[in-house]
Design a protein around this motif. Sequence first.
Motif, PDB file in Angstrom:
ATOM      1  N   ARG A  12     -13.722 -86.412  -3.767  1.00 47.88           N
ATOM      2  CA  ARG A  12     -13.556 -87.752  -4.331  1.00 47.88           C
ATOM      3  C   ARG A  12     -14.037 -87.835  -5.771  1.00 47.88           C
ATOM      4  N   TRP A  21      -5.552 -94.135  -8.235  1.00 48.55           N
ATOM      5  CA  TRP A  21      -5.290 -93.512  -6.955  1.00 48.55           C
ATOM      6  C   TRP A  21      -6.387 -93.877  -5.963  1.00 48.55           C
ATOM      7  N   GLU A  22      -6.005 -93.873  -4.720  1.00 54.23           N
ATOM      8  CA  GLU A  22      -6.963 -94.100  -3.642  1.00 54.23           C
ATOM      9  C   GLU A  22      -7.118 -92.801  -2.861  1.00 54.23           C
ATOM     10  N   TRP A  33      -4.345 -87.941  -2.311  1.00 57.35           N
ATOM     11  CA  TRP A  33      -4.518 -89.148  -3.112  1.00 57.35           C
ATOM     12  C   TRP A  33      -3.205 -89.918  -3.098  1.00 57.35           C
ATOM     13  N   HIS A  36      -1.845 -96.173  -2.105  1.00 56.98           N
ATOM     14  CA  HIS A  36      -2.425 -96.966  -1.026  1.00 56.98           C
ATOM     15  C   HIS A  36      -2.783 -96.033   0.122  1.00 56.98           C
TER      16      HIS A  36
END
Length: 231
Positions: A12, A21-22, A33, A36
């Motif tokens: 992360r 990006w999530e 990544w 959503h």
Amino acid sequence: MPDHGRHGPADRDFPPPGGPWEAVSLNGKLVGWAEHGGLAQARRCAEIGEQLADEERSHLLGRLGHKLRSAVLALQESARQAAFGRPELLEAVFEQAQEVGRRAAAVEAAAIQPKDAARGVVLGAVLNLSLPIAARELPAGAVVLGSETALVEAFARIQEWMGGPGMTIAAEPVGSWWKISVAPGGDRKPLAVPEMGEPLIRLIVDIHLEGWLDASPPDGADIYLPAQASR
């Protein structure tokens, strides 16, 4: 990621460029990544990751297998000629047999998943076995988490890829990783089979060791390996 590419260690703290990006995780493991997250996206990312790994391994095995077959055919022809009036080719037969062995070992390294489980391995001990000629700058507490068999294989192949007098290796902690920087020797020579260099090392590091090989530095390469958590 839209291009399904690797942009750094699976961490992360190393988000890819662009975004926002999530981070997408499945069972506590970062798998990609996306714009959503969600469980469906995580499963999709995991599937894509496995598919890409299988495709990379299959492609590399195909290339290595082709190079192995070429070496076997050359050995057979030299042996035939040596047996029928060309004894001066016996030395070539010996050298070609060694090359067949090297290429067969590369196929095995790409095809077989290490059977020993990941554990804490002292980096200096691995380098004693696989990179004895390299000058080192290693912290005393450099312990990586991975298969010892795969670690030895990876660094032995790095020596073939970048080896020679003057080769240097250094390590530094970066978050939950050890960043291992390798600089080649002055008389570095290209490999006869390029697939036995960066492509094979990338497969071992990225897939077998769950690390990341960064070959973008112009003066060498950086290898990120998981650090063993401090007790």
